[in-house]
Design a protein around this motif. Structure first.
Motif, PDB file in Angstrom:
ATOM      1  N   CYS A   1      -8.659  -1.145  -2.364  1.00  0.00           N
ATOM      2  CA  CYS A   1      -7.602  -0.129  -2.477  1.00  0.00           C
ATOM      3  C   CYS A   1      -7.169  -0.042  -3.933  1.00  0.00           C
ATOM      4  O   CYS A   1      -6.699  -1.026  -4.503  1.00  0.00           O
ATOM      5  CB  CYS A   1      -6.385  -0.472  -1.607  1.00  0.00           C
TER       6      CYS A   1
ATOM      7  N   PHE B   1      -6.737  -1.979   6.690  1.00  0.00           N
ATOM      8  CA  PHE B   1      -7.187  -2.596   5.438  1.00  0.00           C
ATOM      9  C   PHE B   1      -6.426  -3.901   5.190  1.00  0.00           C
ATOM     10  O   PHE B   1      -7.018  -4.946   4.881  1.00  0.00           O
ATOM     11  CB  PHE B   1      -6.960  -1.619   4.275  1.00  0.00           C
TER      12      PHE B   1
ATOM     13  N   THR C   1      -0.674   5.885   2.895  1.00  0.00           N
ATOM     14  CA  THR C   1      -1.149   7.271   3.022  1.00  0.00           C
ATOM     15  C   THR C   1      -2.368   7.395   3.933  1.00  0.00           C
ATOM     16  O   THR C   1      -2.804   8.508   4.243  1.00  0.00           O
ATOM     17  CB  THR C   1      -1.539   7.821   1.635  1.00  0.00           C
ATOM     18  N   ASN C   2      -2.951   6.238   4.285  1.00  0.00           N
ATOM     19  CA  ASN C   2      -4.140   6.231   5.161  1.00  0.00           C
ATOM     20  C   ASN C   2      -5.246   7.152   4.632  1.00  0.00           C
ATOM     21  O   ASN C   2      -5.862   7.897   5.375  1.00  0.00           O
ATOM     22  CB  ASN C   2      -3.766   6.650   6.599  1.00  0.00           C
ATOM     23  N   CYS C   3      -5.480   7.084   3.328  1.00  0.00           N
ATOM     24  CA  CYS C   3      -6.449   8.004   2.720  1.00  0.00           C
ATOM     25  C   CYS C   3      -7.896   7.646   3.059  1.00  0.00           C
ATOM     26  O   CYS C   3      -8.789   8.475   2.954  1.00  0.00           O
ATOM     27  CB  CYS C   3      -6.273   8.029   1.203  1.00  0.00           C
ATOM     28  N   GLY C   4      -8.123   6.395   3.415  1.00  0.00           N
ATOM     29  CA  GLY C   4      -9.457   5.984   3.855  1.00  0.00           C
ATOM     30  C   GLY C   4     -10.412   5.603   2.737  1.00  0.00           C
ATOM     31  O   GLY C   4     -11.562   5.223   2.994  1.00  0.00           O
ATOM     32  N   GLU C   5      -9.984   5.670   1.490  1.00  0.00           N
ATOM     33  CA  GLU C   5     -10.907   5.392   0.381  1.00  0.00           C
ATOM     34  C   GLU C   5     -11.386   3.951   0.349  1.00  0.00           C
ATOM     35  O   GLU C   5     -12.418   3.643  -0.248  1.00  0.00           O
ATOM     36  CB  GLU C   5     -10.239   5.734  -0.962  1.00  0.00           C
ATOM     37  N   CYS C   6     -10.625   3.065   0.969  1.00  0.00           N
ATOM     38  CA  CYS C   6     -11.017   1.653   0.975  1.00  0.00           C
ATOM     39  C   CYS C   6     -12.087   1.374   2.037  1.00  0.00           C
ATOM     40  O   CYS C   6     -12.623   0.274   2.123  1.00  0.00           O
ATOM     41  CB  CYS C   6      -9.802   0.774   1.258  1.00  0.00           C
TER      42      CYS C   6
ATOM     43  N   THR D   1      -6.978   3.175   8.221  1.00  0.00           N
ATOM     44  CA  THR D   1      -5.538   3.111   7.938  1.00  0.00           C
ATOM     45  C   THR D   1      -5.249   1.991   6.942  1.00  0.00           C
ATOM     46  O   THR D   1      -6.030   1.048   6.792  1.00  0.00           O
ATOM     47  CB  THR D   1      -4.725   2.808   9.214  1.00  0.00           C
ATOM     48  N   CYS D   2      -4.087   2.108   6.292  1.00  0.00           N
ATOM     49  CA  CYS D   2      -3.670   1.060   5.355  1.00  0.00           C
ATOM     50  C   CYS D   2      -3.432  -0.255   6.098  1.00  0.00           C
ATOM     51  O   CYS D   2      -3.697  -1.336   5.571  1.00  0.00           O
ATOM     52  CB  CYS D   2      -2.388   1.480   4.639  1.00  0.00           C
TER      53      CYS D   2
ATOM     54  N   TYR E   1      -4.761   1.704  -5.059  1.00  0.00           N
ATOM     55  CA  TYR E   1      -3.392   2.207  -5.172  1.00  0.00           C
ATOM     56  C   TYR E   1      -2.330   1.114  -5.038  1.00  0.00           C
ATOM     57  O   TYR E   1      -1.161   1.415  -4.842  1.00  0.00           O
ATOM     58  CB  TYR E   1      -3.152   3.294  -4.113  1.00  0.00           C
TER      59      TYR E   1
ATOM     60  N   THR F   1       0.851  -1.201   0.000  1.00  0.00           N
ATOM     61  CA  THR F   1       0.000   0.000   0.000  1.00  0.00           C
ATOM     62  C   THR F   1       0.889   1.253   0.000  1.00  0.00           C
ATOM     63  O   THR F   1       2.058   1.198   0.406  1.00  0.00           O
ATOM     64  CB  THR F   1      -0.911   0.061   1.251  1.00  0.00           C
ATOM     65  N   PRO F   2       0.345   2.402  -0.376  1.00  0.00           N
ATOM     66  CA  PRO F   2       1.160   3.633  -0.350  1.00  0.00           C
ATOM     67  C   PRO F   2       1.318   4.195   1.069  1.00  0.00           C
ATOM     68  O   PRO F   2       2.040   5.167   1.268  1.00  0.00           O
ATOM     69  CB  PRO F   2       0.371   4.599  -1.227  1.00  0.00           C
TER      70      PRO F   2
ATOM     71  N   PHE G   1     -11.414   1.819   5.295  1.00  0.00           N
ATOM     72  CA  PHE G   1     -10.707   1.624   6.564  1.00  0.00           C
ATOM     73  C   PHE G   1      -9.910   2.890   6.874  1.00  0.00           C
ATOM     74  O   PHE G   1      -9.487   3.612   5.967  1.00  0.00           O
ATOM     75  CB  PHE G   1      -9.772   0.406   6.476  1.00  0.00           C
TER      76      PHE G   1
HETATM   77  S1  SF4 Z   1      -5.215   0.870   1.802  1.00  0.00           S
HETATM   78 FE1  SF4 Z   1      -6.993   2.164   2.038  1.00  0.00          FE
HETATM   79  S2  SF4 Z   1      -6.207   3.840   3.225  1.00  0.00           S
HETATM   80 FE2  SF4 Z   1      -4.431   2.854   2.366  1.00  0.00          FE
HETATM   81  S3  SF4 Z   1      -4.032   3.872   0.417  1.00  0.00           S
HETATM   82 FE3  SF4 Z   1      -5.319   2.133  -0.025  1.00  0.00          FE
HETATM   83  S4  SF4 Z   1      -7.347   3.003  -0.023  1.00  0.00           S
HETATM   84 FE4  SF4 Z   1      -6.066   4.477   1.059  1.00  0.00          FE
END
Ligand code: SF4
Length: 282
Positions: A52, A38, A25-30, A34-35, A54, A22-23, A32
Motif C-alpha cells: 500500500c 490488506f 478507500t479500498n482502491c485495490g492497488e495493493c 479492501t483495506c 498510501y 490506511t486511507p 486486496f
Molecule cells: S490498503 Fe490497499 S486498498 Fe487500501 S488504500 Fe492501500 S492500496 Fe488501496
C-alpha cells in the motif's frame, strides 16, 4: 512525528492498528479488495506492508519496526503455516546423513548420545543442529523463520562460490524480489548510515563480517558471513550534498548463490542482516 506515533503503539499490533493507517478507500492497488483485508494479511506476515503506497510514512516507521519484531518472535504470525513448514523440514533433515552433509555446508559434525549434531556459524554465533531441533550455542531461542532458513541451508547443501559478485537483478527469476530488497534493505540502510558512515563500524561489529572489500568508487564495503557458505557483500556510497547525490546501498551476492539458497531464503538473509545492522542504531 514518528516518535508521536511510536507512543500510540501499545501492546501487540493487530489488523485494526494497521487498518487505521490506511486511507480506507479500498482502491485495490495493493492486490486486496479492501483495506481491512490488506491490513489483516500484512499483520500476519502474509502480505507485504509496502504494497500500500498510501500509508503515512511517519506512522508507518514505528509500526513497521514493531511489526518486524513481532514477526521475528512469531507473535501474530499464522502458527499453522510455519509449524507445518518446520515439521516438513525437520522430517527431511531426519533423512539426511548429517556427517556426510557437514563438509559441504562448512559445519563441524559432533557425536552425540542420539546420533550426530552439526555446529556452524550463523551471523557470528554458533548454532547446533540435531535431528530434533536447532538452537543457538548461547542458549538464545531462534525464531521459527530462522529455523526454516537454516533447515533450507542444510538440506539443500551449498554450491562452491564462483568468486564473481552480482546484484539481485542478475540472479535468475529475481524480478519480484528486486523491489523488496531495495525497500526492505538497501534503502533503509542508505537512509540510516549514508550520511554518517562512522556509525557503521559499531553496527557491523560481531555480525560475522569477513572482509572489507577494497573497491574503487565505493565509500565503504564489507562482506558479512551470514553462514559458512553464504557471504553477502554490502556496498555504501555516502551522500554528497554539494553534488546533490543521495546515499546509496547495494547488496551483492556470489553469482552461484542460488545453488546454496533459494531466492526467498536469500531475501530473508538480507532482511535479517538489515535488522541486525539497524538494531544498535535505533
Ligand atoms: S490498503 Fe490497499 S486498498 Fe487500501 S488504500 Fe492501500 S492500496 Fe488501496
Amino acid at each position: 512525528m514518528a516518535d508521536e506515533w511510536r507512543e500510540k503503539l501499545t501492546g501487540k499490533l493487530t489488523p485494526i492498528h494497521l487498518y487505521k493507517l490506511t486511507p480506507k478507500t479500498n482502491c485495490g492497488e495493493c492486490g486486496f479488495l479492501t483495506c481491512l483485508a490488506f491490513a489483516t494479511q500484512a499483520v500476519v506476515a502474509q502480505a507485504d506492508i509496502d504494497a500500500c503506497a498510501y500509508l503515512d510514512p511517519d506512522a508507518l516507521k514505528p509500526f513497521r519496526e514493531q511489526l518486524d519484531e513481532q514477526h521475528r518472535s512469531g507473535i501474530g504470525v499464522r502458527r499453522e503455516g510455519f509449524e507445518k513448514a518446520l515439521e516438513y523440514l525437520r522430517g527431511r533433515l531426519q533423512q539426511c546423513d548429517l556427517r556426510g552433509v557437514a563438509p559441504s555446508i562448512g559445519a563441524s559434525c559432533m557425536e552425540q548420545n542420539q546420533g550426530h549434531a552439526l555446529e556452524f556459524e550463523y551471523f557470528g554465533e554458533r548454532v547446533i543442529v540435531t535431528k530434533e531441533d536447532i538452537r543457538s550455542s548461547s542458549g538464545e531461542e531462534l525464531n521459527p523463520w530462522e529455523k526454516i532458513f537454516l533447515y533450507n541451508y542444510i538440506i539443500d547443501g551449498a554450491a562452491n562460490p564462483s568468486g564473481t559478485w552480482v546484484g539481485m537483478e542478475s540472479l535468475p527469476n529475481s524480478v519480484s524480489k528486486i523491489k523488496s530488497l531495495k525497500t526492505h534493505c538497501e534503502n533503509r540502510l542508505a537512509k540510516e548510515f549514508g550520511g554518517n558512515l562512522q556509525k557503521l563500524s559499531e553496527a557491523i561489529s560481531g555480525l560475522g563480517q569477513e572482509i572489507t572489500a577494497d573497491l574503487d568508487q565505493v565509500d565503504f564495503a564489507v562482506g558479512f558471513k551470514v553462514l559458512p557458505k553464504l557471504t553477502i557483500r554490502v556496498l555504501w556510497w555516502a551522500e554528497d550534498l554539494e553534488e546533490g547525490f543521495d546515499s546509496q546501498v547495494k547488496f551483492l551476492f556470489d553469482s552461484k548463490v542460488l545453488g546454496t539458497l533459494d531466492l526467498e531464503s536469500l531475501l530473508f538473509a538480507c532482511e535479517q542482516l538489515t535488522e541486525r545492522l539497524l538494531k544498535p542504531a535505533r
